[in-house]
Design a protein around this motif. Sequence first.
Motif, PDB file in Angstrom:
ATOM      1  N   TRP A   1       0.831  -1.200   0.000  1.00 12.19           N
ATOM      2  CA  TRP A   1       0.000   0.000   0.000  1.00 12.19           C
ATOM      3  C   TRP A   1       0.872   1.260   0.000  1.00 12.19           C
ATOM      4  O   TRP A   1       0.622   2.201  -0.758  1.00 12.19           O
ATOM      5  CB  TRP A   1      -0.930   0.006   1.212  1.00 12.19           C
ATOM      6  N   LEU A   2       1.897   1.290   0.816  1.00 11.84           N
ATOM      7  CA  LEU A   2       2.786   2.442   0.873  1.00 11.84           C
ATOM      8  C   LEU A   2       3.483   2.660  -0.466  1.00 11.84           C
ATOM      9  O   LEU A   2       3.595   3.796  -0.942  1.00 11.84           O
ATOM     10  CB  LEU A   2       3.825   2.261   1.983  1.00 11.84           C
ATOM     11  N   ALA A   3       3.952   1.590  -1.087  1.00 12.15           N
ATOM     12  CA  ALA A   3       4.639   1.716  -2.376  1.00 12.15           C
ATOM     13  C   ALA A   3       3.706   2.259  -3.448  1.00 12.15           C
ATOM     14  O   ALA A   3       4.152   2.961  -4.365  1.00 12.15           O
ATOM     15  CB  ALA A   3       5.201   0.366  -2.800  1.00 12.15           C
ATOM     16  N   GLY A   4       2.409   1.965  -3.348  1.00 15.97           N
ATOM     17  CA  GLY A   4       1.460   2.405  -4.358  1.00 15.97           C
ATOM     18  C   GLY A   4       0.854   3.766  -4.123  1.00 15.97           C
ATOM     19  O   GLY A   4       0.228   4.322  -5.038  1.00 15.97           O
ATOM     20  N   HIS A   5       1.031   4.324  -2.930  1.00 17.39           N
ATOM     21  CA  HIS A   5       0.355   5.583  -2.598  1.00 17.39           C
ATOM     22  C   HIS A   5       1.277   6.692  -2.118  1.00 17.39           C
ATOM     23  O   HIS A   5       0.832   7.833  -1.972  1.00 17.39           O
ATOM     24  CB  HIS A   5      -0.703   5.339  -1.513  1.00 17.39           C
ATOM     25  N   THR A   6       2.531   6.378  -1.833  1.00 19.75           N
ATOM     26  CA  THR A   6       3.438   7.375  -1.270  1.00 19.75           C
ATOM     27  C   THR A   6       4.791   7.303  -1.985  1.00 19.75           C
ATOM     28  O   THR A   6       5.062   6.385  -2.753  1.00 19.75           O
ATOM     29  CB  THR A   6       3.664   7.142   0.236  1.00 19.75           C
ATOM     30  N   THR A   7       5.633   8.286  -1.701  1.00 25.64           N
ATOM     31  CA  THR A   7       7.034   8.232  -2.112  1.00 25.64           C
ATOM     32  C   THR A   7       7.796   7.628  -0.937  1.00 25.64           C
ATOM     33  O   THR A   7       8.096   8.305   0.045  1.00 25.64           O
ATOM     34  CB  THR A   7       7.559   9.624  -2.463  1.00 25.64           C
ATOM     35  N   LEU A   8       8.071   6.344  -1.026  1.00 25.60           N
ATOM     36  CA  LEU A   8       8.450   5.546   0.140  1.00 25.60           C
ATOM     37  C   LEU A   8       9.955   5.438   0.324  1.00 25.60           C
ATOM     38  O   LEU A   8      10.696   5.129  -0.608  1.00 25.60           O
ATOM     39  CB  LEU A   8       7.847   4.144   0.006  1.00 25.60           C
ATOM     40  N   THR A   9      10.388   5.681   1.573  1.00 23.81           N
ATOM     41  CA  THR A   9      11.728   5.325   2.032  1.00 23.81           C
ATOM     42  C   THR A   9      11.544   4.199   3.044  1.00 23.81           C
ATOM     43  O   THR A   9      10.984   4.412   4.118  1.00 23.81           O
ATOM     44  CB  THR A   9      12.427   6.521   2.700  1.00 23.81           C
ATOM     45  N   ARG A  10      11.992   3.004   2.698  1.00 25.90           N
ATOM     46  CA  ARG A  10      11.734   1.827   3.532  1.00 25.90           C
ATOM     47  C   ARG A  10      13.049   1.281   4.072  1.00 25.90           C
ATOM     48  O   ARG A  10      14.008   1.111   3.330  1.00 25.90           O
ATOM     49  CB  ARG A  10      11.016   0.753   2.724  1.00 25.90           C
ATOM     50  N   ARG A  11      13.083   1.017   5.373  1.00 31.58           N
ATOM     51  CA  ARG A  11      14.263   0.443   6.009  1.00 31.58           C
ATOM     52  C   ARG A  11      13.845  -0.740   6.888  1.00 31.58           C
ATOM     53  O   ARG A  11      12.855  -0.649   7.626  1.00 31.58           O
ATOM     54  CB  ARG A  11      14.973   1.485   6.886  1.00 31.58           C
ATOM     55  N   VAL A  12      14.605  -1.820   6.816  1.00 31.92           N
ATOM     56  CA  VAL A  12      14.402  -2.987   7.668  1.00 31.92           C
ATOM     57  C   VAL A  12      15.703  -3.228   8.420  1.00 31.92           C
ATOM     58  O   VAL A  12      16.779  -3.285   7.812  1.00 31.92           O
ATOM     59  CB  VAL A  12      14.014  -4.233   6.847  1.00 31.92           C
ATOM     60  N   TYR A  13      15.613  -3.386   9.752  1.00 28.15           N
ATOM     61  CA  TYR A  13      16.793  -3.442  10.608  1.00 28.15           C
ATOM     62  C   TYR A  13      16.990  -4.861  11.150  1.00 28.15           C
ATOM     63  O   TYR A  13      16.130  -5.387  11.863  1.00 28.15           O
ATOM     64  CB  TYR A  13      16.655  -2.427  11.748  1.00 28.15           C
ATOM     65  N   PRO A  14      18.132  -5.478  10.829  1.00 29.80           N
ATOM     66  CA  PRO A  14      18.394  -6.861  11.246  1.00 29.80           C
ATOM     67  C   PRO A  14      18.406  -7.000  12.773  1.00 29.80           C
ATOM     68  O   PRO A  14      19.016  -6.193  13.480  1.00 29.80           O
ATOM     69  CB  PRO A  14      19.779  -7.153  10.660  1.00 29.80           C
ATOM     70  N   GLY A  15      17.707  -8.025  13.251  1.00 30.09           N
ATOM     71  CA  GLY A  15      17.718  -8.349  14.669  1.00 30.09           C
ATOM     72  C   GLY A  15      16.828  -7.483  15.536  1.00 30.09           C
ATOM     73  O   GLY A  15      16.707  -7.737  16.736  1.00 30.09           O
ATOM     74  N   LEU A  16      16.182  -6.478  14.968  1.00 28.76           N
ATOM     75  CA  LEU A  16      15.347  -5.567  15.758  1.00 28.76           C
ATOM     76  C   LEU A  16      13.937  -6.132  15.893  1.00 28.76           C
ATOM     77  O   LEU A  16      13.340  -6.565  14.910  1.00 28.76           O
ATOM     78  CB  LEU A  16      15.295  -4.191  15.094  1.00 28.76           C
ATOM     79  N   GLY A  17      13.424  -6.118  17.114  1.00 26.60           N
ATOM     80  CA  GLY A  17      12.057  -6.546  17.367  1.00 26.60           C
ATOM     81  C   GLY A  17      11.074  -5.392  17.231  1.00 26.60           C
ATOM     82  O   GLY A  17      11.285  -4.479  16.428  1.00 26.60           O
ATOM     83  N   HIS A  18      10.023  -5.429  18.039  1.00 25.13           N
ATOM     84  CA  HIS A  18       8.993  -4.385  17.986  1.00 25.13           C
ATOM     85  C   HIS A  18       9.478  -3.194  18.809  1.00 25.13           C
ATOM     86  O   HIS A  18       9.039  -2.953  19.928  1.00 25.13           O
ATOM     87  CB  HIS A  18       7.670  -4.929  18.528  1.00 25.13           C
ATOM     88  N   ASP A  19      10.404  -2.470  18.230  1.00 20.39           N
ATOM     89  CA  ASP A  19      11.093  -1.407  18.947  1.00 20.39           C
ATOM     90  C   ASP A  19      11.706  -0.458  17.918  1.00 20.39           C
ATOM     91  O   ASP A  19      11.561  -0.645  16.709  1.00 20.39           O
ATOM     92  CB  ASP A  19      12.186  -2.011  19.839  1.00 20.39           C
TER      93      ASP A  19
END
Length: 213
Positions: free
Chosen positions: A175-193
């Motif tokens: 949804w974000l990719a289709g509606h916004t100009t998205l900067t996406r980051r995924v952080y290794p080992g990080l939980g809900h924080d």
Amino acid sequence: MTTSAPPPLDPGQVWWSAPADERAGRPLLVLLHGHGMDEQMGAGVRDRLPPELVLASVRGPLRVRSGYGWFPLDASLRVEQVDEAAQRVARWAAGLTGHPSLGVLGFSQGSSVGLQAMRLRPELFAYGVVLSGFASPLPVGGDAELARRRPPVFSGRGDADGLVPAPLVALTDRWLAGHTTLTRRVYPGLGHDVSPAEVEDLAVFLRARLPGA
């Protein structure tokens, strides 16, 4: 059947990073906390974000254990409750005049409310931030206009976050990719924080949103 509008947001339940006489003319960022947290989330990140920003951290309306929430996370949840929470935030934010830009940042449940506010009022927010969050899966009337505007959005989450179901994460990313100009980051080992590296990336994103950047 008509439903009454949700009650207005209580200004006394907002933590501000600057006194009233130091806010005018500065860019504003609205912060929405996660389930079981409160508006002191703003105080926790103030020193790590661009000092030009004024932060307005809002308390959710529902009492949850020792904190607050925006809508229930049990069998009593109705999709309309997400809309109601977002409408309260959007109506309040629309009255905050005198700022050259307005953004909304949410963590976890708060990001769902922030995104919903952007979808309900596509013209209101210049950008958004989604931290360990998710989008409501149902269409919203402002989605087409938001996709036309494609506002900048930063989305950050950990790859060890098991709290938000994987299908909802995938739906949110699409949804974000289709509606916004998205900067996406995924952080290794990080939980809900939120990690220090994520805050550094967020600060870079926010600095680029400052007027004149």
